[in-house]
Design an enzyme around this catalytic site. Structure first.
Site, PDB file in Angstrom:
ATOM      1  CE1 TYR A  91      48.212  76.454  27.490  1.00  0.00           C
ATOM      2  CE2 TYR A  91      49.215  76.914  29.608  1.00  0.00           C
ATOM      3  CZ  TYR A  91      48.355  76.167  28.827  1.00  0.00           C
ATOM      4  OH  TYR A  91      47.641  75.142  29.409  1.00  0.00           O
ATOM      5  CG  HIS A 143      49.496  70.539  26.661  1.00  0.00           C
ATOM      6  ND1 HIS A 143      49.830  71.833  26.361  1.00  0.00           N
ATOM      7  CD2 HIS A 143      48.277  70.618  27.242  1.00  0.00           C
ATOM      8  CE1 HIS A 143      48.861  72.656  26.729  1.00  0.00           C
ATOM      9  NE2 HIS A 143      47.901  71.938  27.265  1.00  0.00           N
ATOM     10  CG  LEU A 176      36.731  79.335  38.464  1.00  0.00           C
ATOM     11  CD1 LEU A 176      37.394  80.683  38.682  1.00  0.00           C
ATOM     12  CD2 LEU A 176      35.627  79.106  39.486  1.00  0.00           C
ATOM     13  NE  ARG A 207      38.134  76.235  27.794  1.00  0.00           N
ATOM     14  CZ  ARG A 207      37.903  74.958  28.074  1.00  0.00           C
ATOM     15  NH1 ARG A 207      36.753  74.628  28.643  1.00  0.00           N
ATOM     16  NH2 ARG A 207      38.782  74.025  27.801  1.00  0.00           N
ATOM     17  N   GLY A 208      35.804  80.747  33.070  1.00  0.00           N
ATOM     18  CA  GLY A 208      35.251  81.995  33.562  1.00  0.00           C
ATOM     19  C   GLY A 208      33.741  82.053  33.579  1.00  0.00           C
ATOM     20  CG  PHE A 209      29.745  80.349  31.344  1.00  0.00           C
ATOM     21  CD1 PHE A 209      29.517  81.164  30.257  1.00  0.00           C
ATOM     22  CD2 PHE A 209      28.643  79.786  31.979  1.00  0.00           C
ATOM     23  CE1 PHE A 209      28.234  81.406  29.800  1.00  0.00           C
ATOM     24  CE2 PHE A 209      27.361  80.019  31.535  1.00  0.00           C
ATOM     25  CZ  PHE A 209      27.149  80.839  30.435  1.00  0.00           C
TER      26      PHE A 209
END
Length: 325
Positions: A57, A126, A207, A209-211
């Site tokens: 990241y 990962h 969530l 990815r915010g959607f």
């Protein structure tokens, strides 16, 4: 304060809900290190003490941010980071995977330095390296536990047989993969496997990815450098199909006097106490909203309605490294 719960059966105890820190450094538009730092510190105040980052990241900058934010409060934190998802310095959009034993050691030393800590509580692979036997990777990870550099081990996006082989090599405490109202594929094989083995389950992107917050209805609402602009679930006919799912979540949220995000998180929590979702945010107000989801109780009718909302249209990723299947 938020409840602390076992994650797996190896002794790791974490907050009932965690905080995904990825978006503080990239992927979701311009970041604000001061607000992100304040968000992490507010999380600790609320009892959200399970923090999730990764060396890719930024790359690397998110670990530095998290490390600085927890300075003086390390003992309050269950710190998770990940290795093995490689990025090309010349083109960060390109991905590779490295699970070679010598790289495991190189990666952990880098993460410890960037985080400014002497140990990592939960260290994930990962992505599974198809060119390196999982026994070799996890064997090297297990050596880090024996040396005290890492306390518990995790995998991300691993298939059931890989999970079994890894766990037989060295005990695995947690499996992280995407799971939410609209992404329920892990229910078929992954969740039954980890429950059989006593491995905790960490849903990322709970969530969507915010959607699933209902705040994204078109690409025009996203920053130009937001990676969701290039993801199949946010494109064309898929977008229209997926908005319909959110509208069903919104309807229940209105009935409950809650937000769509809180309902989406409450649904994940209702799937079992062995699940610890890690919703990501870089703002305190959304952190507080997400933490309040733990107070919401969904009844059988609510769960049935959410179960009928449907699954997301479109692949999860456009061109990232495929998961281990």
């Amino acid at each position: 304060m938020i409840q602390q719960v076992p994650l797996g059966t190896q002794g790791l105890v974490v907050s009932r809900q965690g905080l995904g820190c990825m978006g503080m450094s990239e992927f979701y538009g311009q970041g604000d290190d001061a607000e992100s730092t304040a968000t992490i510190q507010r999380a600790l105040d609320l009892g959200v003490t399970f923090l999730d980052t990764a060396d890719m990241y930024g790359p690397h900058t998110n670990e530095v941010l998290v490390g600085k934010a927890i300075t003086g409060r390390r003992d309050e934190v269950q710190l998770a980071t990940k290795f093995g998802n490689m990025r090309d310095p010349d083109d960060p959009r390109k991905r590779g995977v490295n699970g070679r034993p010598e790289y495991v050691r190189e990666a952990v030393e880098g993460s410890l330095k960037r985080l400014g800590v002497d140990h990592i509580d939960l260290y994930y692979q990962h992505r599974v390296d198809p060119d390196t036997p999982i026994e070799e990777t996890v064997g090297a990870m297990g050596a880090l536990v024996e040396e005290g550099k890492v306390r518990y081990l995790g995998l991300s996006e691993a298939a059931p047989e890989t999970i079994r082989r890894a766990h037989a090599t060295f005990p695995i405490s947690a499996l992280q993969t995407e799971y939410s109202i609209w992404a329920r594929q892990p229910e078929a094989e992954i969740i039954p496997t980890v429950r059989e083995l006593g491995i905790g389950f960490v849903p990322y992107s709970p969530l969507g990815r915010g959607f699933l917050t209902g705040k994204v209805r078109s690409l025009d609402e996203l920053a130009e450098d937001d990676f969701r602009r290039y993801q199949p679930r946010f494109a064309g006919d898929n977008l229209a199909h997926n908005v319909a799912i959110v509208e069903k979540i919104d309807a229940i949220a209105k009935d409950k006097g809650a937000t769509a995000a809180q309902i989406a998180l409450a649904w994940v929590h209702a799937q079992g106490a062995d699940m610890v979702p890690i919703p990501g945010t870089k703002r305190r107000r959304y952190l507080e909203e997400n933490a309040a989801a733990l107070e919401i109780v969904l009844d059988a009718d609510d769960l049935a309605r959410l179960g009928e909302a449907g699954q997301a249209a479109g692949d999860r990723y456009a061109d990232m490294t495929p998961v281990d299947r």
